[in-house]
Design a protein around this motif. Structure first.
Motif, mmCIF file in Angstrom:
data_model
loop_
_atom_site.group_PDB
_atom_site.id
_atom_site.type_symbol
_atom_site.label_atom_id
_atom_site.label_comp_id
_atom_site.label_asym_id
_atom_site.label_seq_id
_atom_site.Cartn_x
_atom_site.Cartn_y
_atom_site.Cartn_z
ATOM 1 N N ARG A 77 0.851 -1.187 0.000
ATOM 2 C CA ARG A 77 0.000 0.000 0.000
ATOM 3 C C ARG A 77 0.883 1.232 0.000
ATOM 4 N NH1 ARG A 77 -5.611 0.619 1.629
ATOM 5 N NH2 ARG A 77 -6.425 -1.433 1.998
ATOM 6 N N GLU A 78 0.492 2.208 -0.833
ATOM 7 C CA GLU A 78 1.275 3.436 -0.903
ATOM 8 C C GLU A 78 0.356 4.583 -1.296
ATOM 9 O OE1 GLU A 78 4.847 4.986 -3.707
ATOM 10 O OE2 GLU A 78 5.167 3.043 -2.740
ATOM 11 N N ASP A 79 0.498 5.707 -0.631
ATOM 12 C CA ASP A 79 -0.268 6.906 -0.977
ATOM 13 C C ASP A 79 0.424 7.668 -2.102
ATOM 14 O OD1 ASP A 79 -2.427 6.764 0.879
ATOM 15 O OD2 ASP A 79 -1.056 7.357 2.478
ATOM 16 N N GLY A 80 -0.337 8.505 -2.793
ATOM 17 C CA GLY A 80 0.215 9.404 -3.800
ATOM 18 C C GLY A 80 0.602 8.750 -5.109
ATOM 19 N N LEU A 81 0.104 7.553 -5.367
ATOM 20 C CA LEU A 81 0.465 6.863 -6.611
ATOM 21 C C LEU A 81 0.042 7.648 -7.847
ATOM 22 C CD1 LEU A 81 -0.371 3.188 -5.618
ATOM 23 C CD2 LEU A 81 1.889 4.235 -5.827
ATOM 24 N N TRP A 82 -1.030 8.410 -7.740
ATOM 25 C CA TRP A 82 -1.577 9.179 -8.866
ATOM 26 C C TRP A 82 -0.650 10.310 -9.305
ATOM 27 C CZ3 TRP A 82 -1.974 14.152 -7.384
ATOM 28 C CH2 TRP A 82 -2.033 14.400 -6.013
ATOM 29 N N LYS A 83 0.433 10.562 -8.588
ATOM 30 C CA LYS A 83 1.374 11.619 -8.971
ATOM 31 C C LYS A 83 2.304 11.165 -10.095
ATOM 32 C CE LYS A 83 1.388 13.665 -4.379
ATOM 33 N NZ LYS A 83 2.214 13.965 -3.182
ATOM 34 N N HIS A 84 2.270 9.875 -10.408
ATOM 35 C CA HIS A 84 3.115 9.296 -11.454
ATOM 36 C C HIS A 84 2.260 8.297 -12.233
ATOM 37 C CE1 HIS A 84 6.566 11.209 -9.598
ATOM 38 N NE2 HIS A 84 6.104 10.787 -8.426
ATOM 39 N N THR A 85 2.863 7.492 -13.073
ATOM 40 C CA THR A 85 2.107 6.525 -13.866
ATOM 41 C C THR A 85 1.334 5.593 -12.927
ATOM 42 O OG1 THR A 85 3.720 6.654 -15.656
ATOM 43 C CG2 THR A 85 2.298 4.700 -15.595
ATOM 44 N N CYS A 86 0.009 5.570 -13.124
ATOM 45 C CA CYS A 86 -0.886 4.849 -12.212
ATOM 46 C C CYS A 86 -2.157 4.463 -12.958
ATOM 47 C CB CYS A 86 -1.212 5.768 -11.031
ATOM 48 S SG CYS A 86 -2.330 5.076 -9.805
ATOM 49 N N LEU A 87 -2.611 3.258 -12.740
ATOM 50 C CA LEU A 87 -3.863 2.772 -13.324
ATOM 51 C C LEU A 87 -4.913 2.795 -12.230
ATOM 52 C CD1 LEU A 87 -2.138 -0.220 -15.079
ATOM 53 C CD2 LEU A 87 -2.703 1.997 -16.103
ATOM 54 N N GLU A 88 -6.135 3.243 -12.561
ATOM 55 C CA GLU A 88 -7.141 3.456 -11.531
ATOM 56 C C GLU A 88 -8.507 2.949 -11.966
ATOM 57 O OE1 GLU A 88 -5.105 7.630 -10.047
ATOM 58 O OE2 GLU A 88 -7.163 7.647 -10.703
ATOM 59 N N VAL A 89 -9.295 2.586 -10.963
ATOM 60 C CA VAL A 89 -10.693 2.233 -11.197
ATOM 61 C C VAL A 89 -11.507 2.834 -10.050
ATOM 62 C CG1 VAL A 89 -10.512 -0.026 -10.065
ATOM 63 C CG2 VAL A 89 -12.306 0.357 -11.739
ATOM 64 N N PHE A 90 -12.661 3.368 -10.409
ATOM 65 C CA PHE A 90 -13.604 3.932 -9.450
ATOM 66 C C PHE A 90 -14.894 3.129 -9.534
ATOM 67 C CE2 PHE A 90 -10.622 7.250 -10.238
ATOM 68 C CZ PHE A 90 -10.589 8.037 -9.099
ATOM 69 N N LEU A 91 -15.414 2.722 -8.387
ATOM 70 C CA LEU A 91 -16.645 1.943 -8.329
ATOM 71 C C LEU A 91 -17.642 2.713 -7.472
ATOM 72 C CD1 LEU A 91 -14.986 -1.496 -7.549
ATOM 73 C CD2 LEU A 91 -15.754 -0.675 -9.787
ATOM 74 N N GLY A 92 -18.744 3.128 -8.068
ATOM 75 C CA GLY A 92 -19.733 3.927 -7.357
ATOM 76 C C GLY A 92 -21.018 3.166 -7.123
ATOM 77 N N ASN A 93 -21.569 3.352 -5.937
ATOM 78 C CA ASN A 93 -22.873 2.780 -5.623
ATOM 79 C C ASN A 93 -23.884 3.919 -5.718
ATOM 80 O OD1 ASN A 93 -24.908 1.120 -4.882
ATOM 81 N ND2 ASN A 93 -24.077 0.573 -2.887
ATOM 82 N N GLY A 94 -24.264 4.249 -6.935
ATOM 83 C CA GLY A 94 -25.134 5.374 -7.230
ATOM 84 C C GLY A 94 -24.371 6.421 -8.009
ATOM 85 N N ALA A 95 -25.031 7.053 -8.955
ATOM 86 C CA ALA A 95 -24.379 8.035 -9.823
ATOM 87 C C ALA A 95 -24.406 9.449 -9.260
ATOM 88 C CB ALA A 95 -25.032 8.012 -11.204
ATOM 89 N N ALA A 96 -25.166 9.696 -8.203
ATOM 90 C CA ALA A 96 -25.259 11.036 -7.623
ATOM 91 C C ALA A 96 -23.957 11.393 -6.913
ATOM 92 C CB ALA A 96 -26.426 11.105 -6.646
#
Length: 177
Positions: A54-73
């Motif tokens: 686990r590491e914070d700040g990965l999005w500051k460099h090359t990083c693959l991401e997925v977001f999962l939402g329970n509702g679009a609001a």
């Protein structure tokens, strides 16, 4: 596979194509696949690591991401998964749009070994949760850092004047059932 588009088109982003896909393996496991094709030698890849952590700040460099939402609001909860191409990862839960961020301690992420060829890099990311992953909308995103230090932001859709992966208007409706 769904194409991701860069927020800003540049000579460097024009040399790449990024695609992603999510496949449910069970109620609590997902497989996320990313394929990056083109001038992959222009990408600044993170240093190799024998230890996934686990590491914070990965999005500051090359990083693959997925977001999962329970509702679009905007006020509905969601999960953010970050995975660097060297296997470092993190998972965060949000109570609503960019609020209530907390480590998702019930979620684990594992990167399968990266498969690279001259003009293609493939990644398989396994997301495993101790509770069911129920979601109705999905965001597939990537931050790509180039060797010259510039960052590019890739998503299924960019709905606003700034790159904002948390904006559910840039996600796609989906169901695990």
């Amino acid at each position: 596979m769904k194409p991701l588009i860069p927020f800003t088109k540049t000579p460097l982003t024009n040399t790449l194509q990024v695609h992603g896909e999510v496949t449910p393996l069970s109620d609590s496991r997902l497989l996320v696949e990313f394929i990056i094709t083109g001038s992959t030698d222009a990408i600044k890849w993170p240093e190799s690591s024998n230890l996934e952590r686990r590491e914070d700040g990965l999005w500051k460099h090359t990083c693959l991401e997925v977001f999962l939402g329970n509702g679009a609001a905007p006020e509905s909860p969601y999960l953010e998964i970050n995975c660097a191409p060297n296997g470092h990862w993190n998972a965060y839960s949000f109570s609503k749009y960019r609020e209530g961020m907390a480590p998702a301690t019930d979620t684990r992420v594992r990167l399968q070994p990266r498969n690279s060829e001259d003009a293609e890099a493939r990644f398989q990311i396994e997301i495993d949760s101790r509770k069911p992953l129920e979601f109705t909308c999905l965001g597939l995103t990537a931050v790509i850092e180039f060797v010259d230090g510039t960052l590019s932001y890739w998503s299924l859709f960019h709905p606003g004047p700034q790159a904002d992966f948390h904006n559910k208007a840039g996600w796609t409706a989906l169901s695990t059932h």
